[in-house]
Scaffold this motif. Structure first.
Motif, PDB file in Angstrom:
ATOM      1  N   GLU A 158      41.595  43.964  38.802  1.00 35.47           N
ATOM      2  CA  GLU A 158      42.807  44.542  39.397  1.00 35.47           C
ATOM      3  C   GLU A 158      42.434  45.073  40.784  1.00 35.47           C
ATOM      4  O   GLU A 158      42.188  46.266  40.973  1.00 35.47           O
ATOM      5  CB  GLU A 158      43.390  45.646  38.507  1.00 35.47           C
ATOM      6  CG  GLU A 158      44.808  46.008  38.936  1.00 35.47           C
ATOM      7  CD  GLU A 158      45.425  47.086  38.077  1.00 35.47           C
ATOM      8  OE1 GLU A 158      46.574  46.918  37.640  1.00 35.47           O
ATOM      9  OE2 GLU A 158      44.755  48.123  37.840  1.00 35.47           O
ATOM     10  N   LEU A 159      42.408  44.167  41.740  1.00 34.21           N
ATOM     11  CA  LEU A 159      41.897  44.445  43.077  1.00 34.21           C
ATOM     12  C   LEU A 159      43.025  44.394  44.098  1.00 34.21           C
ATOM     13  O   LEU A 159      44.014  43.696  43.904  1.00 34.21           O
ATOM     14  CB  LEU A 159      40.811  43.430  43.436  1.00 34.21           C
ATOM     15  CG  LEU A 159      39.704  43.295  42.374  1.00 34.21           C
ATOM     16  CD1 LEU A 159      38.837  42.079  42.652  1.00 34.21           C
ATOM     17  CD2 LEU A 159      38.859  44.562  42.324  1.00 34.21           C
ATOM     18  N   ASN A 160      42.855  45.123  45.197  1.00 31.94           N
ATOM     19  CA  ASN A 160      43.982  45.232  46.135  1.00 31.94           C
ATOM     20  C   ASN A 160      43.931  44.250  47.291  1.00 31.94           C
ATOM     21  O   ASN A 160      44.735  44.349  48.222  1.00 31.94           O
ATOM     22  CB  ASN A 160      44.124  46.668  46.655  1.00 31.94           C
ATOM     23  CG  ASN A 160      42.963  47.109  47.533  1.00 31.94           C
ATOM     24  OD1 ASN A 160      42.114  46.317  47.915  1.00 31.94           O
ATOM     25  ND2 ASN A 160      42.928  48.393  47.855  1.00 31.94           N
ATOM     26  N   HIS A 161      43.006  43.278  47.243  1.00 30.70           N
ATOM     27  CA  HIS A 161      42.965  42.248  48.287  1.00 30.70           C
ATOM     28  C   HIS A 161      42.343  40.990  47.708  1.00 30.70           C
ATOM     29  O   HIS A 161      41.387  41.058  46.931  1.00 30.70           O
ATOM     30  CB  HIS A 161      42.170  42.722  49.498  1.00 30.70           C
ATOM     31  CG  HIS A 161      42.390  41.891  50.719  1.00 30.70           C
ATOM     32  ND1 HIS A 161      41.778  40.672  50.906  1.00 30.70           N
ATOM     33  CD2 HIS A 161      43.173  42.091  51.813  1.00 30.70           C
ATOM     34  CE1 HIS A 161      42.155  40.151  52.061  1.00 30.70           C
ATOM     35  NE2 HIS A 161      43.017  41.000  52.629  1.00 30.70           N
ATOM     36  N   THR A 175      48.566  37.882  31.002  1.00 31.98           N
ATOM     37  CA  THR A 175      48.953  39.199  30.526  1.00 31.98           C
ATOM     38  C   THR A 175      50.024  39.695  31.495  1.00 31.98           C
ATOM     39  O   THR A 175      50.226  39.113  32.562  1.00 31.98           O
ATOM     40  CB  THR A 175      47.759  40.177  30.502  1.00 31.98           C
ATOM     41  OG1 THR A 175      47.284  40.372  31.842  1.00 31.98           O
ATOM     42  CG2 THR A 175      46.634  39.633  29.640  1.00 31.98           C
ATOM     43  N   ILE A 176      50.706  40.757  31.128  1.00 31.83           N
ATOM     44  CA  ILE A 176      51.804  41.268  31.954  1.00 31.83           C
ATOM     45  C   ILE A 176      51.623  42.757  32.188  1.00 31.83           C
ATOM     46  O   ILE A 176      51.322  43.509  31.248  1.00 31.83           O
ATOM     47  CB  ILE A 176      53.168  41.009  31.278  1.00 31.83           C
ATOM     48  CG1 ILE A 176      53.412  39.507  31.135  1.00 31.83           C
ATOM     49  CG2 ILE A 176      54.311  41.661  32.068  1.00 31.83           C
ATOM     50  CD1 ILE A 176      54.594  39.169  30.266  1.00 31.83           C
ATOM     51  N   HIS A 177      51.787  43.174  33.421  1.00 34.55           N
ATOM     52  CA  HIS A 177      51.848  44.602  33.731  1.00 34.55           C
ATOM     53  C   HIS A 177      53.315  44.960  33.884  1.00 34.55           C
ATOM     54  O   HIS A 177      53.995  44.470  34.774  1.00 34.55           O
ATOM     55  CB  HIS A 177      51.085  44.919  35.018  1.00 34.55           C
ATOM     56  CG  HIS A 177      50.751  46.374  35.159  1.00 34.55           C
ATOM     57  ND1 HIS A 177      51.708  47.362  35.058  1.00 34.55           N
ATOM     58  CD2 HIS A 177      49.567  47.011  35.366  1.00 34.55           C
ATOM     59  CE1 HIS A 177      51.128  48.535  35.205  1.00 34.55           C
ATOM     60  NE2 HIS A 177      49.826  48.359  35.384  1.00 34.55           N
ATOM     61  N   SER A 178      53.809  45.803  32.996  1.00 32.90           N
ATOM     62  CA  SER A 178      55.225  46.165  33.021  1.00 32.90           C
ATOM     63  C   SER A 178      55.536  46.995  34.267  1.00 32.90           C
ATOM     64  O   SER A 178      54.645  47.563  34.903  1.00 32.90           O
ATOM     65  CB  SER A 178      55.581  46.954  31.758  1.00 32.90           C
ATOM     66  OG  SER A 178      54.877  48.177  31.719  1.00 32.90           O
ATOM     67  N   PRO A 179      56.813  47.094  34.637  1.00 36.21           N
ATOM     68  CA  PRO A 179      57.204  47.830  35.843  1.00 36.21           C
ATOM     69  C   PRO A 179      56.815  49.309  35.778  1.00 36.21           C
ATOM     70  O   PRO A 179      56.838  49.924  34.714  1.00 36.21           O
ATOM     71  CB  PRO A 179      58.730  47.685  35.871  1.00 36.21           C
ATOM     72  CG  PRO A 179      59.031  46.498  35.031  1.00 36.21           C
ATOM     73  CD  PRO A 179      57.975  46.485  33.974  1.00 36.21           C
ATOM     74  N   MET A 223      47.552  39.925  39.825  1.00 36.05           N
ATOM     75  CA  MET A 223      48.315  39.470  40.990  1.00 36.05           C
ATOM     76  C   MET A 223      48.472  40.564  42.030  1.00 36.05           C
ATOM     77  O   MET A 223      49.076  40.334  43.079  1.00 36.05           O
ATOM     78  CB  MET A 223      49.678  38.931  40.558  1.00 36.05           C
ATOM     79  CG  MET A 223      49.579  37.586  39.835  1.00 36.05           C
ATOM     80  SD  MET A 223      51.188  36.872  39.440  1.00 36.05           S
ATOM     81  CE  MET A 223      51.828  36.553  41.087  1.00 36.05           C
ATOM     82  N   LEU A 224      47.936  41.768  41.764  1.00 33.45           N
ATOM     83  CA  LEU A 224      47.932  42.801  42.790  1.00 33.45           C
ATOM     84  C   LEU A 224      47.248  42.288  44.057  1.00 33.45           C
ATOM     85  O   LEU A 224      47.676  42.590  45.171  1.00 33.45           O
ATOM     86  CB  LEU A 224      47.203  44.041  42.269  1.00 33.45           C
ATOM     87  CG  LEU A 224      47.017  45.206  43.246  1.00 33.45           C
ATOM     88  CD1 LEU A 224      48.365  45.796  43.630  1.00 33.45           C
ATOM     89  CD2 LEU A 224      46.105  46.269  42.637  1.00 33.45           C
ATOM     90  N   MET A 248      54.452  33.015  44.159  1.00 35.38           N
ATOM     91  CA  MET A 248      53.930  32.795  42.817  1.00 35.38           C
ATOM     92  C   MET A 248      53.100  31.520  42.772  1.00 35.38           C
ATOM     93  O   MET A 248      52.000  31.494  42.203  1.00 35.38           O
ATOM     94  CB  MET A 248      55.080  32.723  41.813  1.00 35.38           C
ATOM     95  CG  MET A 248      54.635  32.489  40.380  1.00 35.38           C
ATOM     96  SD  MET A 248      53.807  33.919  39.637  1.00 35.38           S
ATOM     97  CE  MET A 248      55.218  34.986  39.302  1.00 35.38           C
ATOM     98  N   LYS A 249      53.582  30.455  43.371  1.00 39.24           N
ATOM     99  CA  LYS A 249      52.849  29.194  43.348  1.00 39.24           C
ATOM    100  C   LYS A 249      51.519  29.301  44.087  1.00 39.24           C
ATOM    101  O   LYS A 249      50.487  28.817  43.603  1.00 39.24           O
ATOM    102  CB  LYS A 249      53.683  28.057  43.945  1.00 39.24           C
ATOM    103  CG  LYS A 249      53.023  26.681  43.802  1.00 39.24           C
ATOM    104  CD  LYS A 249      53.896  25.559  44.333  1.00 39.24           C
ATOM    105  CE  LYS A 249      53.310  24.194  43.989  1.00 39.24           C
ATOM    106  NZ  LYS A 249      51.879  24.060  44.377  1.00 39.24           N
ATOM    107  N   GLU A 250      51.537  29.929  45.250  1.00 33.47           N
ATOM    108  CA  GLU A 250      50.292  30.102  45.995  1.00 33.47           C
ATOM    109  C   GLU A 250      49.282  30.916  45.189  1.00 33.47           C
ATOM    110  O   GLU A 250      48.080  30.588  45.159  1.00 33.47           O
ATOM    111  CB  GLU A 250      50.572  30.798  47.332  1.00 33.47           C
ATOM    112  CG  GLU A 250      51.297  29.923  48.338  1.00 33.47           C
ATOM    113  CD  GLU A 250      51.769  30.704  49.554  1.00 33.47           C
ATOM    114  OE1 GLU A 250      52.024  30.073  50.599  1.00 33.47           O
ATOM    115  OE2 GLU A 250      51.898  31.960  49.464  1.00 33.47           O
ATOM    116  N   SER A 251      49.766  31.951  44.538  1.00 32.98           N
ATOM    117  CA  SER A 251      48.882  32.785  43.722  1.00 32.98           C
ATOM    118  C   SER A 251      48.282  31.995  42.566  1.00 32.98           C
ATOM    119  O   SER A 251      47.069  32.006  42.344  1.00 32.98           O
ATOM    120  CB  SER A 251      49.656  33.986  43.173  1.00 32.98           C
ATOM    121  OG  SER A 251      50.125  34.814  44.203  1.00 32.98           O
TER     122      SER A 251
END
Length: 251
Positions: free
Chosen positions: A230-233, A54-58, A1-2, A9-12
């Motif tokens: 894990e992409l930034n766009h 999966t989850i990326h923790s803070p 989601m990066l 969230m819904k759009e993603s």
């Protein structure tokens, strides 16, 4: 989601669910979704899709290896909250950062790595008790970041019986080639590209990482885990998928 951090969230999830190549989504359990555990409506929304997670923790402003014992404890507790979230959305992988050496920590690296190790033990035990894999991520070549050396991280994780999230872009900034980054401890992979000197999270093919060599090494070694883009766009997602098609990696 990066790649979709500017969307709801819904759009993603609508976008990811519409792409036939995407099976897993990694939820970044940080701002603005740090309170996700207590948001039943969003939890129900996440669970309504035919997606796996999966989850990326803070990691914003957190450090499990901090010399400040209160901050180190808080950082561990934040990762435990991500493990709790994993059980809410039927996920068995939580990615966690191993920490960093702050400015005033220079010269105290041995102490800091021991604090971080204690944090990893606590996180690992909590994850195992909850049926979750706490996959610890190698970090990019940025001053102060711990475990830039994937060999050092692997040695620690083997000792602690913990799995690794291998970030190939991070490994590339630290000078590692594909045949130097396969380990049996790798259970999750972050996929992105960069020019080798900056952690830019580009589409595959837009940097200088040996993509073909990487997939060849991991295929030959029988890796059967998740490849997480894990992409930034958001545009880099389709660009990466097209690149992989051209290489014959996906149909």
């Amino acid at each position: 989601m990066l790649a979709t951090e500017d969307k709801t969230m819904k759009e993603s999830l609508d976008y990811f669910d519409s792409n036939k190549y995407i099976e897993y989504v990694e939820i970044l359990h940080d701002y603005p979704y740090r309170e996700l555990n207590d948001d039943k409506e969003l939890i129900d929304l996440i669970n309504s899709y035919d997606l796996k997670y999966t989850i990326h923790s803070p990691f914003i402003d957190l450090n499990i290896a901090s010399l400040n014992s209160a901050l180190a404890k808080l950082s561990v507790e934040e990762i435990k909250r991500s493990i709790d979230l994993a059980n809410m959305i039927d996920s068995d992988i939580v990615v966690a950062h191993p920490g960093f050496v702050s400015f005033n920590g220079r010269g105290k690296e041995d102490i800091i790595y021991e604090i971080g190790r204690e944090g990893l033990v606590e996180i690992g035990d909590y994850a195992k008790d909850n049926g979750v894999n706490a996959c610890i991520e190698n970090l990019p070549k940025i001053e102060g970041f711990m475990y830039q050396d994937v060999n050092q991280l692997n040695d620690t994780l083997v000792e602690l019986e913990l799995p690794m999230t291998l970030d190939i872009g991070h490994a590339h900034t630290a000078g590692f080639s594909p045949d130097e980054i396969y380990f049996d401890s790798v259970k999750h992979i972050h996929v992105h590209d960069n020019p080798g000197d900056d952690d830019t999270h580009l589409a595959l093919g837009d940097g200088t990482f040996d993509v073909n060599g990487f997939f060849d090494v991991f295929t030959k070694n029988g890796y059967d885990g998740i490849y997480m883009l894990e992409l930034n766009h958001i545009d880099f997602i389709q660009k990466t998928l097209d690149y992989m098609k051209n290489l014959g990696l996906i149909d």
